[in-house]
Write a protein that holds these residues in place. Sequence first.
Motif, PDB file in Angstrom:
ATOM      1  N   CYS A  22      40.815  40.569 -17.170  1.00 47.26           N
ATOM      2  CA  CYS A  22      40.453  40.714 -15.757  1.00 47.26           C
ATOM      3  C   CYS A  22      41.753  40.953 -14.999  1.00 47.26           C
ATOM      4  O   CYS A  22      42.569  40.042 -14.876  1.00 47.26           O
ATOM      5  CB  CYS A  22      39.741  39.471 -15.245  1.00 47.26           C
ATOM      6  N   TRP A  36      35.206  33.162 -14.931  1.00 42.04           N
ATOM      7  CA  TRP A  36      34.336  34.099 -15.651  1.00 42.04           C
ATOM      8  C   TRP A  36      32.897  33.614 -15.545  1.00 42.04           C
ATOM      9  O   TRP A  36      32.618  32.421 -15.726  1.00 42.04           O
ATOM     10  CB  TRP A  36      34.735  34.201 -17.120  1.00 42.04           C
ATOM     11  N   ARG A  38      28.755  34.961 -16.619  1.00 45.18           N
ATOM     12  CA  ARG A  38      28.005  35.889 -17.455  1.00 45.18           C
ATOM     13  C   ARG A  38      26.541  35.827 -17.079  1.00 45.18           C
ATOM     14  O   ARG A  38      26.056  34.805 -16.587  1.00 45.18           O
ATOM     15  CB  ARG A  38      28.206  35.585 -18.939  1.00 45.18           C
ATOM     16  N   ARG A  45      22.920  34.003 -13.443  1.00 47.36           N
ATOM     17  CA  ARG A  45      24.349  34.125 -13.722  1.00 47.36           C
ATOM     18  C   ARG A  45      24.924  32.724 -13.951  1.00 47.36           C
ATOM     19  O   ARG A  45      24.621  31.788 -13.223  1.00 47.36           O
ATOM     20  CB  ARG A  45      25.053  34.812 -12.544  1.00 47.36           C
ATOM     21  N   TYR A  94      29.517  40.229 -18.593  1.00 45.40           N
ATOM     22  CA  TYR A  94      30.548  39.277 -18.203  1.00 45.40           C
ATOM     23  C   TYR A  94      31.267  39.766 -16.953  1.00 45.40           C
ATOM     24  O   TYR A  94      31.678  40.937 -16.880  1.00 45.40           O
ATOM     25  CB  TYR A  94      31.547  39.085 -19.340  1.00 45.40           C
ATOM     26  N   TYR A  95      31.412  38.859 -15.984  1.00 43.31           N
ATOM     27  CA  TYR A  95      32.054  39.170 -14.716  1.00 43.31           C
ATOM     28  C   TYR A  95      33.230  38.228 -14.486  1.00 43.31           C
ATOM     29  O   TYR A  95      33.152  37.045 -14.812  1.00 43.31           O
ATOM     30  CB  TYR A  95      31.093  38.979 -13.554  1.00 43.31           C
ATOM     31  N   CYS A  96      34.276  38.730 -13.878  1.00 44.55           N
ATOM     32  CA  CYS A  96      35.313  37.837 -13.384  1.00 44.55           C
ATOM     33  C   CYS A  96      35.222  37.791 -11.858  1.00 44.55           C
ATOM     34  O   CYS A  96      34.798  38.756 -11.218  1.00 44.55           O
ATOM     35  CB  CYS A  96      36.703  38.241 -13.849  1.00 44.55           C
ATOM     36  N   ALA A  97      35.606  36.657 -11.321  1.00 44.89           N
ATOM     37  CA  ALA A  97      35.536  36.449  -9.880  1.00 44.89           C
ATOM     38  C   ALA A  97      36.728  35.611  -9.454  1.00 44.89           C
ATOM     39  O   ALA A  97      37.276  34.838 -10.251  1.00 44.89           O
ATOM     40  CB  ALA A  97      34.238  35.752  -9.499  1.00 44.89           C
ATOM     41  N   TRP A 118      34.537  39.664  -6.484  1.00 49.67           N
ATOM     42  CA  TRP A 118      33.879  39.879  -7.776  1.00 49.67           C
ATOM     43  C   TRP A 118      34.294  41.213  -8.358  1.00 49.67           C
ATOM     44  O   TRP A 118      34.482  42.192  -7.622  1.00 49.67           O
ATOM     45  CB  TRP A 118      32.359  39.879  -7.613  1.00 49.67           C
ATOM     46  N   LYS A 120      33.331  44.271 -11.319  1.00 54.06           N
ATOM     47  CA  LYS A 120      32.184  44.810 -12.035  1.00 54.06           C
ATOM     48  C   LYS A 120      32.175  44.218 -13.434  1.00 54.06           C
ATOM     49  O   LYS A 120      33.206  43.836 -13.966  1.00 54.06           O
ATOM     50  CB  LYS A 120      32.265  46.338 -12.091  1.00 54.06           C
ATOM     51  N   GLY A 121      31.020  44.124 -14.002  1.00 51.92           N
ATOM     52  CA  GLY A 121      30.897  43.459 -15.278  1.00 51.92           C
ATOM     53  C   GLY A 121      31.263  44.323 -16.468  1.00 51.92           C
ATOM     54  O   GLY A 121      31.368  45.540 -16.384  1.00 51.92           O
ATOM     55  N   THR A 122      31.430  43.648 -17.581  1.00 50.64           N
ATOM     56  CA  THR A 122      31.630  44.321 -18.861  1.00 50.64           C
ATOM     57  C   THR A 122      30.631  43.728 -19.849  1.00 50.64           C
ATOM     58  O   THR A 122      30.448  42.510 -19.904  1.00 50.64           O
ATOM     59  CB  THR A 122      33.086  44.174 -19.351  1.00 50.64           C
TER      60      THR A 122
END
Length: 128
Positions: A22, A36, A38, A45, A94-97, A118, A120-122
């Motif tokens: 991230c 993180w 998900r 989430r 999976y997202y990081c914030a 936030w 965008k997810g992977t």
Amino acid sequence: EVQLQASGGGLVQAGGSLRLSCTASGFTFDDYAIAWFRQAPGKEREGFTCISNSNGRTSYSDSVKGRFTISSDNAKNTVYLQMNNLKPEDSAVYYCAASTSCNGSLDYDEHPYGMEYWGKGTQVTVSS
């Protein structure tokens, strides 16, 4: 402009490993915590790990403790998530914030989990 870019997702067999990254820009990385989250299809989430860049403190949910490791390279404005012994139930986006606290610093009614930024997810998919 604030950006959080998550990368490193993919398809892996059960028992395998992945490392997510991230990378942040547009805010003072050292003053923020990176978490993180998900989200699997049909599920809420879930936040499962966080690191405070100001003091290095980390936290993990029981579902990932002992298998996942979060770390930070403040010089690169990047947080890493090493995921070992992956299970099919780890499959999710999976997202990081980021926020000034791992518990979130904003109004939960207006900001998901109180997080300020936030990415965008992977996608992570673990096959059995």
